[in-house]
Design a protein around this motif. Structure first.
Motif, short mmCIF file in Angstrom:
data_model
loop_
_atom_site.label_atom_id
_atom_site.label_comp_id
_atom_site.label_asym_id
_atom_site.label_seq_id
_atom_site.Cartn_x
_atom_site.Cartn_y
_atom_site.Cartn_z
N GLN A 158 6.62 12.63 -3.94
CA GLN A 158 7.06 11.41 -4.58
C GLN A 158 5.93 10.45 -4.97
O GLN A 158 5.99 9.83 -6.03
CB GLN A 158 8.07 10.67 -3.70
CG GLN A 158 9.27 11.50 -3.35
CD GLN A 158 10.08 11.91 -4.56
OE1 GLN A 158 10.26 11.16 -5.48
NE2 GLN A 158 10.57 13.15 -4.57
N ILE A 159 4.95 10.31 -4.13
CA ILE A 159 3.87 9.34 -4.38
C ILE A 159 2.76 9.93 -5.24
O ILE A 159 2.37 9.36 -6.25
CB ILE A 159 3.28 8.81 -3.05
CG1 ILE A 159 4.36 8.21 -2.16
CG2 ILE A 159 2.15 7.82 -3.32
CD1 ILE A 159 5.03 6.98 -2.71
N LYS A 160 2.27 11.08 -4.86
CA LYS A 160 1.14 11.70 -5.56
C LYS A 160 1.39 12.00 -7.04
O LYS A 160 0.55 11.70 -7.87
CB LYS A 160 0.71 12.98 -4.82
CG LYS A 160 -0.54 13.61 -5.37
CD LYS A 160 -0.93 14.82 -4.59
CE LYS A 160 -2.14 15.49 -5.18
NZ LYS A 160 -2.49 16.70 -4.46
N PRO A 161 2.55 12.59 -7.40
CA PRO A 161 2.74 12.92 -8.83
C PRO A 161 2.69 11.69 -9.70
O PRO A 161 2.26 11.63 -10.75
CB PRO A 161 4.13 13.55 -8.87
CG PRO A 161 4.39 14.05 -7.50
CD PRO A 161 3.66 13.10 -6.60
N HIS A 213 0.85 -1.19 0.00
CA HIS A 213 0.00 0.00 0.00
C HIS A 213 0.89 1.25 0.00
O HIS A 213 1.91 1.29 0.69
CB HIS A 213 -0.93 0.03 1.21
CG HIS A 213 -2.05 0.98 1.02
ND1 HIS A 213 -1.90 2.34 1.18
CD2 HIS A 213 -3.32 0.79 0.64
CE1 HIS A 213 -3.04 2.95 0.91
NE2 HIS A 213 -3.92 2.02 0.58
N PRO A 214 0.53 2.28 -0.77
CA PRO A 214 1.35 3.49 -0.83
C PRO A 214 1.61 4.14 0.52
O PRO A 214 2.68 4.71 0.73
CB PRO A 214 0.55 4.43 -1.74
CG PRO A 214 -0.26 3.51 -2.60
CD PRO A 214 -0.59 2.34 -1.72
N ASP A 245 -0.58 13.76 3.73
CA ASP A 245 -0.18 15.17 3.79
C ASP A 245 1.33 15.33 4.07
O ASP A 245 1.82 16.44 4.23
CB ASP A 245 -1.00 15.92 4.83
CG ASP A 245 -0.89 15.34 6.22
OD1 ASP A 245 -0.33 14.23 6.38
OD2 ASP A 245 -1.39 15.98 7.16
N SER A 246 2.08 14.23 4.09
CA SER A 246 3.52 14.32 4.33
C SER A 246 4.24 14.85 3.09
O SER A 246 3.74 14.75 1.96
CB SER A 246 4.10 12.95 4.71
OG SER A 246 4.14 12.10 3.58
N TYR A 247 5.41 15.39 3.30
CA TYR A 247 6.22 15.91 2.20
C TYR A 247 6.53 14.81 1.19
O TYR A 247 6.39 14.99 -0.02
CB TYR A 247 7.53 16.50 2.75
CG TYR A 247 8.47 16.95 1.64
CD1 TYR A 247 8.30 18.20 1.03
CD2 TYR A 247 9.50 16.13 1.20
CE1 TYR A 247 9.14 18.60 0.01
CE2 TYR A 247 10.34 16.53 0.19
CZ TYR A 247 10.16 17.77 -0.41
OH TYR A 247 10.99 18.16 -1.43
#
Length: 119
Positions: A116-119, A100-101, A109-111
Motif C-alpha cells: 500500500q505505501i511503497k507503490p 510519517h509513512p 518490510d511489512s505486507y
C-alpha cells in the motif's frame, strides 16, 4: 497533539529539516495564516493533508497548481516538492496534518508497507 504554527526550514536541496512529532509519534498538526506568511517550496518524507479552513489557498505540487477553497483538502505524497500561498492575498488559513509513512504502514518490510505505501 497541539496545533502549532509551521516554520519550514530547509537544507540546500529544499528538504524540510523541521522535525514533525517524535520518533514514538511521528505526527504533527499545523495552522498557517496565509496573510502572515506563505509556506515556501519544500519536500519531506512525511505524507501531508492540507485543509483550507478560511478563504482560498493556492497549492503548488511539482508543476501542478491547485486552487483549494475553504472546506477542501489535498493529500501530498511523501517526497513531493510543494508550496502554498494565499490565492488572492486575502485572509486565508490552512491546517495541515503531517504524518510519517511508518506511522501508517509500520515497518518497511511489512505486507501493508510493501502493498500500500511503497507503490
Amino acid at each position: 497533539m497541539a496545533i502549532s504554527i509551521c516554520n519550514v526550514h530547509t537544507n540546500t536541496i529544499q528538504r524540510e529539516i523541521t522535525p514533525h512529532g517524535s520518533a514514538q509519534f511521528p505526527v504533527a498538526c499545523y495552522e498557517d495564516n496565509m496573510e502572515l506568511m506563505d509556506v515556501p517550496l519544500h519536500w519531506h518524507d512525511e505524507f501531508e493533508f492540507i485543509l483550507a479552513t478560511k478563504g482560498t489557498v493556492t497549492l503548488h505540487i511539482g508543476t501542478v497548481h491547485l486552487s483549494v477553497p475553504k472546506g477542501s483538502a489535498v493529500f501530498i505524497n511523501s517526497g513531493c516538492l510543494h508550496s502554498v500561498e494565499s490565492a488572492v492575498h486575502k485572509a486565508s488559513v490552512l491546517r495541515s496534518l503531517v504524518i510519517h509513512p511508518r506511522f501508517v504502514g509500520g515497518a518497511i518490510d511489512s505486507y501493508f508497507w510493501q502493498q500500500q505505501i511503497k507503490p
